[in-house]
Design a protein around this motif. Structure first.
Motif, PDB file in Angstrom:
ATOM      1  N   ASP A 157       0.823  -1.196   0.000  1.00 16.67           N
ATOM      2  CA  ASP A 157       0.000   0.000   0.000  1.00 16.67           C
ATOM      3  C   ASP A 157       0.865   1.258   0.000  1.00 16.67           C
ATOM      4  OD1 ASP A 157      -2.012  -1.841   0.236  1.00 16.67           O
ATOM      5  OD2 ASP A 157      -2.795  -1.086   2.106  1.00 16.67           O
ATOM      6  N   PRO A 158       1.681   1.451  -1.024  1.00 21.71           N
ATOM      7  CA  PRO A 158       2.456   2.690  -1.043  1.00 21.71           C
ATOM      8  C   PRO A 158       1.505   3.887  -1.106  1.00 21.71           C
ATOM      9  CG  PRO A 158       2.629   1.553  -3.144  1.00 21.71           C
ATOM     10  CD  PRO A 158       1.900   0.643  -2.212  1.00 21.71           C
ATOM     11  N   PRO A 159       1.809   4.952  -0.385  1.00 22.97           N
ATOM     12  CA  PRO A 159       0.855   6.053  -0.280  1.00 22.97           C
ATOM     13  C   PRO A 159       0.457   6.673  -1.616  1.00 22.97           C
ATOM     14  CG  PRO A 159       2.936   6.598   0.818  1.00 22.97           C
ATOM     15  CD  PRO A 159       3.027   5.171   0.379  1.00 22.97           C
ATOM     16  N   GLY A 160       1.404   6.854  -2.530  1.00 22.19           N
ATOM     17  CA  GLY A 160       1.078   7.471  -3.818  1.00 22.19           C
ATOM     18  C   GLY A 160       0.119   6.623  -4.633  1.00 22.19           C
ATOM     19  N   GLY A 161       0.418   5.338  -4.747  1.00 21.65           N
ATOM     20  CA  GLY A 161      -0.450   4.437  -5.507  1.00 21.65           C
ATOM     21  C   GLY A 161      -1.817   4.288  -4.875  1.00 21.65           C
ATOM     22  N   LEU A 218      -8.557   0.822 -15.378  1.00 24.08           N
ATOM     23  CA  LEU A 218      -7.817  -0.369 -14.968  1.00 24.08           C
ATOM     24  C   LEU A 218      -6.583   0.070 -14.214  1.00 24.08           C
ATOM     25  CD1 LEU A 218      -7.762  -2.204 -18.426  1.00 24.08           C
ATOM     26  CD2 LEU A 218      -9.344  -2.638 -16.548  1.00 24.08           C
ATOM     27  N   GLY A 219      -6.217  -0.683 -13.197  1.00 29.41           N
ATOM     28  CA  GLY A 219      -4.967  -0.464 -12.495  1.00 29.41           C
ATOM     29  C   GLY A 219      -4.054  -1.647 -12.762  1.00 29.41           C
ATOM     30  N   LEU A 220      -2.771  -1.427 -12.794  1.00 29.19           N
ATOM     31  CA  LEU A 220      -1.811  -2.498 -13.058  1.00 29.19           C
ATOM     32  C   LEU A 220      -0.692  -2.433 -12.035  1.00 29.19           C
ATOM     33  CD1 LEU A 220      -0.801  -4.684 -15.260  1.00 29.19           C
ATOM     34  CD2 LEU A 220       0.778  -2.849 -15.881  1.00 29.19           C
ATOM     35  N   SER A 221      -0.334  -3.598 -11.525  1.00 28.22           N
ATOM     36  CA  SER A 221       0.760  -3.701 -10.570  1.00 28.22           C
ATOM     37  C   SER A 221       1.520  -4.986 -10.842  1.00 28.22           C
ATOM     38  CB  SER A 221       0.198  -3.719  -9.148  1.00 28.22           C
ATOM     39  OG  SER A 221       1.190  -4.103  -8.225  1.00 28.22           O
ATOM     40  N   PHE A 226      -5.995  -5.423  -1.722  1.00 31.74           N
ATOM     41  CA  PHE A 226      -5.888  -3.973  -1.865  1.00 31.74           C
ATOM     42  C   PHE A 226      -7.242  -3.378  -2.264  1.00 31.74           C
ATOM     43  CE2 PHE A 226      -4.923  -0.143  -4.376  1.00 31.74           C
ATOM     44  CZ  PHE A 226      -4.109   0.550  -3.506  1.00 31.74           C
ATOM     45  N   ALA A 227      -7.897  -3.980  -3.254  1.00 23.59           N
ATOM     46  CA  ALA A 227      -9.201  -3.482  -3.723  1.00 23.59           C
ATOM     47  C   ALA A 227     -10.241  -3.542  -2.613  1.00 23.59           C
ATOM     48  CB  ALA A 227      -9.667  -4.283  -4.935  1.00 23.59           C
ATOM     49  N   GLU A 228     -10.254  -4.639  -1.891  1.00 21.09           N
ATOM     50  CA  GLU A 228     -11.227  -4.781  -0.803  1.00 21.09           C
ATOM     51  C   GLU A 228     -10.955  -3.766   0.310  1.00 21.09           C
ATOM     52  OE1 GLU A 228     -12.814  -8.069   2.407  1.00 21.09           O
ATOM     53  OE2 GLU A 228     -11.814  -8.755   0.595  1.00 21.09           O
ATOM     54  N   LYS A 229      -9.709  -3.635   0.677  1.00 19.80           N
ATOM     55  CA  LYS A 229      -9.330  -2.721   1.760  1.00 19.80           C
ATOM     56  C   LYS A 229      -9.726  -1.276   1.449  1.00 19.80           C
ATOM     57  CE  LYS A 229      -5.198  -1.151   4.264  1.00 19.80           C
ATOM     58  NZ  LYS A 229      -3.746  -1.367   4.408  1.00 19.80           N
ATOM     59  N   HIS A 230      -9.612  -0.878   0.175  1.00 16.92           N
ATOM     60  CA  HIS A 230      -9.843   0.516  -0.200  1.00 16.92           C
ATOM     61  C   HIS A 230     -11.168   0.738  -0.930  1.00 16.92           C
ATOM     62  CE1 HIS A 230      -5.930   1.669   1.277  1.00 16.92           C
ATOM     63  NE2 HIS A 230      -5.420   0.630   0.643  1.00 16.92           N
ATOM     64  N   ILE A 253       8.247  -0.125 -11.514  1.00 19.31           N
ATOM     65  CA  ILE A 253       7.284   0.556 -12.373  1.00 19.31           C
ATOM     66  C   ILE A 253       7.384   2.057 -12.148  1.00 19.31           C
ATOM     67  CG2 ILE A 253       4.827   1.004 -12.732  1.00 19.31           C
ATOM     68  CD1 ILE A 253       4.265  -1.882 -12.539  1.00 19.31           C
ATOM     69  N   VAL A 254       7.438   2.791 -13.239  1.00 25.75           N
ATOM     70  CA  VAL A 254       7.386   4.243 -13.197  1.00 25.75           C
ATOM     71  C   VAL A 254       5.917   4.607 -13.377  1.00 25.75           C
ATOM     72  CG1 VAL A 254       8.115   6.365 -14.337  1.00 25.75           C
ATOM     73  CG2 VAL A 254       9.706   4.456 -14.137  1.00 25.75           C
ATOM     74  N   ARG A 255       5.366   5.343 -12.420  1.00 34.14           N
ATOM     75  CA  ARG A 255       3.934   5.667 -12.429  1.00 34.14           C
ATOM     76  C   ARG A 255       3.566   6.393 -13.721  1.00 34.14           C
ATOM     77  NH1 ARG A 255       1.156   6.052  -7.491  1.00 34.14           N
ATOM     78  NH2 ARG A 255       3.252   6.109  -6.695  1.00 34.14           N
ATOM     79  N   THR A 256       2.719   5.751 -14.507  1.00 34.57           N
ATOM     80  CA  THR A 256       2.332   6.240 -15.824  1.00 34.57           C
ATOM     81  C   THR A 256       0.859   5.935 -16.044  1.00 34.57           C
ATOM     82  OG1 THR A 256       4.556   5.648 -16.598  1.00 34.57           O
ATOM     83  CG2 THR A 256       2.916   6.107 -18.290  1.00 34.57           C
TER      84      THR A 256
END
Length: 112
Positions: free
Chosen positions: A1-5, A27-30, A40-44, A78-81
């Motif tokens: 759970d990095p704060p930015g992502g 869509l999100g990709l990790s 992550f999806a459930e938590k947030h 990954i570079v946030r894009t």
């Protein structure tokens, strides 16, 4: 759970109904595995798909699996894009080195 992502994902969630009305899919990709994405999806409370890319294939194809450096240590990550892909499958717009604040609004504005 990095704060930015986490903030970025959570910023897109309330905009999803408006984007969906415009035939847009978020869509999100990790590079983490499916179980991690589900937690992550459930938590947030995220209702858009989070895609797992543990072998970095998609990230490499889109050019976001890059060498990074922090505190003198070099590593791959990954570079946030963000990509806006048209219905024909072509990239309409690309945001590199995304800064989270205001980004979801910028993407929503580009879709209009």
């Amino acid at each position: 759970d990095p704060p930015g992502g986490t903030q970025e994902a959570c910023d897109f969630q309330p905009r999803r109904p408006r984007l969906t009305r415009r035939d847009t899919v978020v869509l999100g990709l990790s590079i983490l595995d499916e179980a991690s994405k589900a937690r992550f999806a459930e938590k947030h409370g995220l209702t858009f798909p989070l895609l797992a890319d543990p072998d970095h294939e998609v990230a490499a194809t889109y050019g976001v699996w890059q060498e990074k450096s922090r505190y003198g240590r070099t590593y791959m990550g990954i570079v946030r894009t963000t990509y806006l892909v048209g219905s024909d499958g072509r990239v309409v717009e690309r945001w590199d080195n995304v800064k989270v604040d205001g980004h979801a609004d910028a993407v929503a504005a580009a879709i209009r």
